[in-house]
Structure formats: C-alpha cells, structure tokens
Scaffold this active site. Structure first.
Site, PDB file in Angstrom:
ATOM      1  N   TYR A 156       0.863  -1.189   0.000  1.00 45.30           N
ATOM      2  CA  TYR A 156       0.000   0.000   0.000  1.00 45.30           C
ATOM      3  C   TYR A 156       0.893   1.230   0.000  1.00 45.30           C
ATOM      4  CZ  TYR A 156      -3.135   3.632   1.814  1.00 45.30           C
ATOM      5  OH  TYR A 156      -3.843   4.792   1.983  1.00 45.30           O
ATOM      6  N   GLU A 244      -3.927   7.564  -3.541  1.00 46.06           N
ATOM      7  CA  GLU A 244      -3.839   6.289  -2.825  1.00 46.06           C
ATOM      8  C   GLU A 244      -3.714   5.150  -3.836  1.00 46.06           C
ATOM      9  OE1 GLU A 244      -6.265   4.365   0.870  1.00 46.06           O
ATOM     10  OE2 GLU A 244      -7.444   4.786  -0.927  1.00 46.06           O
TER      11      GLU A 244
END
Length: 547
Positions: A156, A244
C-alpha cells in the site's frame, strides 16, 4: 493551492476536506475562491490510470470501450495473455456486484478475446448494483479492457496532505490489497509515515527508505522509489490532496505497477485545471445537484423526507434540518444559496427544490448578510409570480438579519400565499403542519402529568387513544422519544385555540392535568386524529370518570 498555504504556514480548517477561513482570503489568489460552492471531482478508474500514465507511472495496458465492437477490437489489439474487463462506475465493490442483465460481477477475466463481446454485451447498457450503490444500481456506459497481470507482491502506498505535519506525507504499508483502516487497527506498526518538505519534495533517500519498508528487494527497490517520485510529481501537478495506490504491486517478472488508484483534488485549485473538469461524469450524479452547481448553488438531496429547505450557509442548513427532525418530520433536501445570491438564483433554487416530487412544504430560513433578506424576498416574489414553473406547495419563510423588515414587507405586499414566522421553532412547526400528516414520522403524542391516576385510568387511556402515544409527563416523553419531543407543540396546535388552559397544563411538568381535563381533551381526539390522518380514528371516545 494547498502547497501555497503550507508554504505560508496558513492554518487550515475543516475535517474531511481542506477549507480556508475568511481571514485567510487575502493571502491567496482570489480567483481560486470566487465559487462559494464546489463539487468534488470523482474519477473513473481508467481516468486515474490515464493521469498516472501521463506522469510516467506504471499501469496496466488498457483501452476504454463504449460498445461491444470497440471492446472486441480492444481485446484483440492488446495481445495479452489474459484480459480483465471492468465496468466503469464510481462505486466500489464492483467485483461482487450484480447486473440488471443477470450477469454477476462487474470484473471478469478471460484468456480468450472471443469471449469479450459476450461479456460486454451483458454489461453495457445495464445497471450494476454493488454494496455502495443505490438499490437501483448504476447504469454502465463504459468498460475498461485491460491487460491482466499477476501480482507477486501487494503493498500500500499513498501521498496525502496532513495537518499534523503541516504538509504532504508519504504513507506506506507492506500489507497491501486490503483495507488500510483494518491494517491500522490490527497492525499499526505496519504503517510507515514520512513527512515531505513542500518546497523540495521527497528526496531519493526518503523514497528508497519507504520502498525498503514496504518489502521491495534488489532492483525493485530503485524501481519502486522512482514510481513514488513520479506519483509525487502527479500529486503536485494536479493539485491533489490525496493519491492512494492499493495495491502498489510487484509482478512475477519484477515490474512495479500501480494496479488501482484513488485521487482526490483540491477544489480551490480547480480553476487551474480545466482539463480535469472535462473528466467529470455527471451521469452518475444527482441531476438536481448538477443543475444547482451550474446555477452557482449547492444542493444536497436526503432520503425519506418531505420538507425542502432553502438556506444561506451550511451551518444554518444543518440547524434547519435538525429542528425539522426535532418536530417530527424529515428534510427532503437542502439548497444553500450562499452569501452572494441574486434574485435570479433564488428563482432557480425554488425550481430545483420542487423538482423533488417528495417535497410537500418549503421552509426558507435566511440570515441576511451580504445577501440581504430583501434580495431573497424579491427573488421569491419574482420566481413565484413570473417563473416558468408554478409552485403549488406551501412555503414558510423565516427571515432575520440585514434588511429583514424590508424583506418581510416585500413578501406581505406580494399577495402570495406565504406563511411568515420570526422564530425558527415556529417556522419549523408551521412547515411540519403544512406538510400534512403523512410527513409526520410516528403517531400523535399526548403528554400530561398522570402521576395521580390509577392503573385502571392509565389502562383506559391506552385503550381509547388510537394512534396516540401516552407519556406520563414531559420528562417521560423527552427520555423515551427525544427525536419526536419537539413535535408536541405542532401536533397539538388545534388544542391551543380550543383550550389554552389545558394546553399550558399539558406542557408544564410541574402542573398536574386533572382527570376531567384529560377527558375533555380525549373528547377532542376523534376530530384531531381525523385532521392528522390517523388511520381508523375512533368515532367517539367514551371513558368513565373516576369514582
């Protein structure tokens, strides 16, 4: 715009989105702040990937298709070992969604390009329902035909503006491909944060360190670091508040690829990026919200309500909706006309509000400032008398502030059927009453101090009152049903004119309402219940007085 604010150490306000307070306006380019209402830009997956590709960020090869023929050509042209077909809607959960055609899942894999047309034919033109859409689902007009890649490692990575650090930060976790909030809750030590100097951007050492913390090894460390640098360039160039990437992954052949992205933008900088505004897909937005924005207004629709709210200012909008709920009804929407509204915009506001067929009453609650009460009143008169659409629902108006008396006088002289109230509480009650019984959520309350009554008398009350809740006193009502407490006065309004003494007695928890007074009220129940549309009201109430 945000990076300029951080450079000047201007304090930022707000929670979900960055906002600049009024005293900060002179410190920024005024052009960025001319619009009082904004619409946050939502990108489709393919649009985010197009932006990333333009900034040298590695993404899957893909094409977008709006027809079966285009999808078939795209699948052949990709020459990929495996193809992924993704429905393009703004909602998440596509993989577990269901189409109105019966096809399950908005994401499909195939190694045979010949199967693509059949799958796409059951996606385009049909509605896809996911956990994030409405019950009706969202119409799919585009699909992405992309190269399917295996993922050897999922991580991530995000870049976002952070108040605590006064600027952008890099956020990463080796636990990618899953909800980052869950990682933060179960393994907070797996989340790494690196503050970035807004003027210089991330250094090579910072991105290399983050790549290592995410578990990249060997040559992939340098590749991941370079991708992070490119993502930061994208972040700055489009004035993003957040990018993101999840998963920020590694393929079996050691390619670092951004498989999925979410990008949020600084709406104050929208004037700098007209090319981004062309990406906006209004077909997935509430048409009234789109129309309101085009008129320089801000509209928000609500579920299950019947009272439209026309206000100026978000804080006043929230207070107005709260007091409507306090009085037993629900707002259908609110339309914020802002501080610099014109008479023309007021007319447009009424049209947008009444386009919602659930609206039974409009409550206008205005605090006159830059936009005076007179401006609002003149706009209302023009809209109601000369507008192309005739508004038939009742209108309740409460004005306070700049030119309030002139505004009220303008409405009085107009001859229009408008209910004027000075007090917000009274205005809300009048709106609830005019909306009709179907808009009142719950049955009619009856409150009195019943502490002196016998159990037999209380049982008698319960048995004879149809659609009316009985509470022993005001405190009991407030405790057991706080959401409906405020509707007491509005629902008992007819009784005020009939018996003012009983009215004051019922409201005063310190005064006992005698049995005979209650019987007097009960005799009125058939009439009151019928006037409020209570199902099957009693034709007559007969109660034996106490012995």
């Amino acid at each position: 715009m945000l990076r300029h604010a951080f450079k000047k150490n201007i304090p930022l306000t707000g929670v979900s989105h960055f906002r600049l307070t009024q005293h900060q306006f002179p410190q920024l380019a005024c052009k960025a702040l001319t619009a009082s209402q904004v619409r946050y830009l939502n990108l489709h997956e393919y649009q985010a990937k197009e932006l990333m590709a333009k900034h040298n960020v590695n993404v899957q090869r893909f094409s977008i298709a709006e027809s079966v023929e285009q999808a078939q050509k795209a699948a052949v042209a990709l020459k990929a070992d495996e193809i992924v077909i993704k429905a393009q809607i703004h909602a998440g959960g596509r993989g577990k969604g269901v189409f109105s055609s019966g096809l399950k899942s908005g994401v499909h894999l195939t190694k045979d390009p010949a199967k693509v047309p059949g799958l796409v034919s059951e996606m385009l033109g049909y509605k896809l329902k996911t956990k994030q859409t409405s019950e009706d689902g969202v119409l799919v007009s585009k699909v992405m035909i992309a190269e399917a890649l295996d993922i050897a490692k999922e991580t991530y990575f995000a870049i976002l503006m952070d108040r605590d650090n006064g600027g952008p930060v890099l956020v990463g976790s080796p636990d990618g491909g899953m909800d980052i909030e869950q990682v933060a809750e179960t393994h907070p030590d797996h989340i790494f944060t690196t503050p970035i100097n807004i003027e210089t951007g991330p250094t090579q050492d910072q991105t290399t360190d983050m790549a290592k913390k995410l578990g990249f090894q060997g040559k992939s460390i340098a590749d991941a670091s370079k991708q992070m640098q490119n993502l930061y360039d994208l972040f700055i160039n489009v004035d993003a508040t957040q990018i993101e990437i999840n998963p920020f992954g590694l393929t079996p052949d050691n390619r670092v690829v951004c498989f999925d992205a979410k990008i949020s933008f600084d709406d104050n900088a929208a004037f700098k990026h007209p090319e981004l505004q062309t990406m906006r897909d209004t077909t997935e937005e509430n048409p009234r919200e789109v129309e309101a924005q085009n008129c320089g207004l801000s509209y928000v629709g609500m579920d299950g309500g019947n009272i439209g709210c026309l206000v100026n200012g978000a804080g006043l909008a929230l207070a107005t909706m709260d007091i409507i709920q306090l009085h037993g009804a629900k707002p259908a929407n609110f339309l914020d006309v802002g501080g610099g509204v014109t008479s023309k915009q007021v007319g447009q506001a009424f049209k947008i509000l009444t386009d919602d067929k659930n609206v039974k009453t409009i409550l206008v609650n205005i605090f006159g400032g830059i936009a005076s009460c007179l401006t609002i009143a003149e706009g209302m008169v023009t809209a109601l008398k000369e507008g192309p659409i005739k508004i038939t629902v009742p209108i309740v108006v409460r004005l306070q502030g700049n030119q309030v008396e002139e505004g009220k006088e303008c409405l009085r002289k107009s001859g229009l059927n408008i209910t004027l109230r000075d007090d917000l509480d009274d205005a809300a009650m009048a709106s609830v009453n005019l909306a009709g019984p179907a808009c009142i959520h719950g049955s009619i309350p009856f409150v009195a101090d019943c502490t002196s009554l016998t159990q037999t008398q209380l049982a008698t009350l319960d048995s004879v009152i149809h659609g009316v809740r009985v509470y022993t006193n005001i405190g009991d009502y407030r405790t057991k049903d706080p959401g409906a407490f405020g509707c007491l006065k509005s629902l008992m309004w007819d009784v005020v004119h009939y018996n003012a003494n009983l009215w004051s007695t019922c409201l005063d928890p310190e005064t006992r309402c005698s049995w005979h007074e209650m019987m007097h009220y009960l005799e009125m129940i058939p009439k009151i219940a019928a006037s409020y549309g209570v199902p099957n009201p009693p034709a007559q109430v007969l109660v034996n007085p106490p012995q």
